[in-house]
Scaffold this active site. Structure first.
Site, PDB file in Angstrom:
ATOM      1  N   LYS A 197       0.848  -1.256   0.046  1.00  0.00           N
ATOM      2  CA  LYS A 197      -0.072  -0.065  -0.028  1.00  0.00           C
ATOM      3  C   LYS A 197       0.967   1.309   0.031  1.00  0.00           C
ATOM      4  CE  LYS A 197      -3.784   2.210   2.429  1.00  0.00           C
ATOM      5  NZ  LYS A 197      -4.683   2.218   3.574  1.00  0.00           N
ATOM      6  N   ARG A 218       1.187  10.325   5.759  1.00  0.00           N
ATOM      7  CA  ARG A 218       1.362   8.866   5.909  1.00  0.00           C
ATOM      8  C   ARG A 218       2.600   8.009   5.565  1.00  0.00           C
ATOM      9  NH1 ARG A 218      -4.831   8.241   4.603  1.00  0.00           N
ATOM     10  NH2 ARG A 218      -5.745   8.521   6.860  1.00  0.00           N
ATOM     11  N   GLU A 234       7.880  -6.921   1.898  1.00  0.00           N
ATOM     12  CA  GLU A 234       6.564  -6.917   2.523  1.00  0.00           C
ATOM     13  C   GLU A 234       5.592  -8.236   2.276  1.00  0.00           C
ATOM     14  OE1 GLU A 234       5.464  -4.816   4.628  1.00  0.00           O
ATOM     15  OE2 GLU A 234       6.343  -2.948   4.362  1.00  0.00           O
ATOM     16  N   LYS A 249      -2.005  -1.641  -3.930  1.00  0.00           N
ATOM     17  CA  LYS A 249      -2.916  -0.354  -3.953  1.00  0.00           C
ATOM     18  C   LYS A 249      -1.993   0.685  -3.907  1.00  0.00           C
ATOM     19  CE  LYS A 249      -6.430   1.900  -1.026  1.00  0.00           C
ATOM     20  NZ  LYS A 249      -7.179   1.739   0.609  1.00  0.00           N
ATOM     21  N   TYR A 314     -15.076   0.779  -7.460  1.00  0.00           N
ATOM     22  CA  TYR A 314     -16.191   1.199  -7.092  1.00  0.00           C
ATOM     23  C   TYR A 314     -17.117   1.045  -8.346  1.00  0.00           C
ATOM     24  CZ  TYR A 314     -13.584   3.209  -3.371  1.00  0.00           C
ATOM     25  OH  TYR A 314     -12.535   3.395  -2.220  1.00  0.00           O
TER      26      TYR A 314
END
Length: 323
Positions: A197, A218, A234, A249, A314
């Protein structure tokens, strides 16, 4: 033997022939619909930066989820928008918090007819908008956050989530959540790890959708967009800790990462077509610059071609009708 004997266009001459030799397909089962539910909402609230997407009431959420499942979507990813926020995101672990209540609603309505997923992160619930709790210096405290994530995972499993989606990018989060779920007897609850991410400008509209309280950025915990090898580290950690599925993402800006992880992972791989990607295509289509349906389907095909087993988008319910 070259031209004129070799003519690749022969395989493109008719729709039936093109369909026969297509290497990649997109089906409704490959699509997961992210949905937002807002605490105390009396009616669905449109999200200005995401035309066509709303913050649902509990009732409208149930109706829209049923419709999506009837269209064949593969799953639903649920996000909660609480009425109040605090420093530790108390609403995330509260059994009566909006996300957990809505999970119970959907599980009661849909049972096992779809895969019910839940966002496991604190950013929607904290008054500072970060994905974890803060220490005395205002930094995200990784290990203190893990304790909250463990409780949050159990609460979501007990509310009916088939799969929890830890998206905070805390070190060790998958292992801690897996252990907590197993100790609570939720050994069948899966974990979709947000493995890669990236800290991204493409999340902007999402912050409107969850009414983010974010102050700052972030960058200290989400991955740097310049790095690819780091995503493989990761990935190795998430798999070692017990991830059942992994995700990249955003999607379109990171197709190379998606391809690399898909070639490496031995579990299903997802891509998230995030809010900024959605907003760009909707804006261009609204201006007549792009053909909307063709562009949407082309973008979804790109994720599948790059190796995604399924895509969070979406457009899932709408695209399922076209497919």
């Amino acid at each position: 033997m070259g031209f004129p004997v070799q003519r690749p266009r022969r395989l493109r001459t008719t729709p039936a022939l093109r369909r026969l030799v297509a290497e990649t397909d997109v089906r409704p089962r490959h699509l997961v619909l992210p949905m937002f539910v807002r605490e105390g909402a009396a009616e669905p609230t449109p999200i200005a930066s995401m035309p066509g997407v709303v913050q649902h009431t509990r009732d409208s959420l149930r109706k829209a989820a049923v419709e999506a499942v009837q269209r064949g979507v593969g799953g639903i990813m649920l996000f909660g928008v609480p009425a109040t926020h605090d420093a530790v995101g108390s609403g995330a672990t509260d059994p009566d918090g909006i996300l957990n209540v809505a999970l119970r609603d959907l599980r009661a309505e849909l049972g096992d007819d779809t895969v019910l997923m839940s966002d496991l992160c604190l950013d929607e619930f904290t008054d500072h908008g970060h994905c974890g709790v803060l220490d005395e210096q205002g930094r995200v405290d990784n290990d203190a956050t893990l304790e909250v994530y463990a409780r949050m995972g159990v609460a979501q499993a007990e509310a009916g989530a088939h799969v929890v989606g830890p998206s905070g990018m805390m070190d060790g989060q998958i292992g801690v959540i897996r252990e907590a779920l197993d100790e609570a007897g939720h050994t069948d609850t899966g974990i979709l790890a947000y493995t890669a991410k990236y800290t991204s400008a493409f999340y902007g509209p999402f912050r409107d959708a969850v009414e983010s309280q974010l102050k700052g950025d972030r960058k200290t915990y989400q991955q740097d967009g310049a790095n690819l090898r780091e995503s493989l580290r990761e990935l190795a950690l998430d798999l070692e800790e017990g991830a059942d599925m992994v995700m990249v993402k955003p999607g379109l800006p990171y197709l190379d990462v998606l391809r690399t992880i898909a070639d490496t992972a031995d579990v299903p791989v997802a891509a998230y077509q995030v809010s900024g990607e959605y907003a760009m295509i909707e804006a261009a289509a609204a201006n007549g610059w792009l053909e909307r349906e063709r562009t949407i389907l082309e973008s979804l095909t790109s994720f599948r071609r790059a190796g995604a087993d399924f895509v969070l988008t979406y457009w899932a319910a709408e695209a399922a009708q076209w497919l």
